[in-house]
Design a protein around this motif. Structure first.
Motif: not given
Length: 261
Positions: A7-12, A14-24, A54-62
């Motif tokens: 359980h983690g919001h590492y994919a930057w 796309i939600d209220d988790g990690v904000k950008d590539l550098e933070m990732a 939204d789902q397709e964008k999230m899959i791409a970012r994952i």
């Protein structure tokens, strides 16, 4: 020892988790130092709000995260954290969800800002949609839904329904509200926790990759190494392999229960 964070919001971005590539990059670096070698990326999917687009964008970012994490020797699997509500039936019927990659398991949550009675009154009904589709719900951070103290009978009811119970490392470490830590300790003492995960949202502050710290804290509080390893590695491994979990049956010493909350 290595850990699996389910359980983690590492994919930057796309939600209220990690904000950008550098933070990732910083977050993955911390995860590697904490001994995490596998992550299930679980961006927020809110029934009634998240769209197919939204789902397709999230899959791409994952998928972007998978490529990035490989440079840190971390494997990433696809998933989501599905918010269950009155729109869940329609969202699940439309396929707007992501179970853990190649498994029957789905991470599910309820709105933690709502009163506990709302959770007690509605959550099991919303779970029906998940179960009908053949998935086994993993209940995210269950300790956070009980604002005046844990209801162990209701948690046992969820277990009897076939749900997997997850708590957050922040609650083990005492980094959230005191009631969340109290709830987590009572669940652990009652053998009602199956998995511990970070619910990572950032690279600094409370909600960061901190599984080694959680392991050390469990041992310090009198839980056995076998119990800690099951919750932070063994059962998470069963989940990503689409296997049945092991149900814990451990006890802390009387001294630990009395003096190490």
């Amino acid at each position: 020892m290595s850990y699996i964070d389910i359980h983690g919001h590492y994919a930057w971005g796309i939600d209220d988790g990690v904000k950008d590539l550098e933070m990732a990059k910083k977050t993955l670096s911390i995860a590697a130092l904490e001994g995490i070698d596998t992550i299930v990326a679980t961006p927020h999917f809110t029934s009634g709000k998240t769209t197919k687009e939204d789902q397709e964008k999230m899959i791409a970012r994952i998928n972007d995260l998978k490529a990035l994490a490989s440079t840190y020797n971390i494997k990433v699997l696809q998933g989501c954290e599905l918010m269950l509500n009155k729109d869940s039936d329609e969202a699940i019927e439309k396929g707007i969800y992501l179970p853990f990659e190649n498994t029957k398991y789905m991470l599910c949550e309820y709105d933690v800002t709502k009163p506990t009675q709302s959770f007690l009154n509605h959550f099991d009904d919303y779970l029906r949609s998940v179960r009908i589709k053949g998935y086994k719900p993993i209940i995210a951070h269950v300790e956070r839904y009980f604002h005046e103290g844990i209801d162990l009978d209701y948690v046992q009811y969820l277990i009897d329904l076939g749900c997997v119970i997850q708590i957050n490392t922040t609650s083990v470490l005492g980094l959230g509200l005191p009631v969340h830590t109290q709830n987590a300790m009572k669940l652990l003492d009652a053998n009602m926790v199956h998995v511990i995960a970070t619910d990572t949202h950032q690279c600094e502050g409370r909600r960061v990759p901190n599984m080694q710290k959680a392991y050390d804290t469990l041992i310090d509080k009198g839980f056995s190494k076998t119990y800690a390893e099951l919750l932070l590695s063994g059962n998470p491994n069963h989940l990503i392999l689409n296997e049945e979990i092991e149900y814990p049956h451990y006890k802390r010493s009387f001294f630990a229960r009395k003096f190490k909350h």
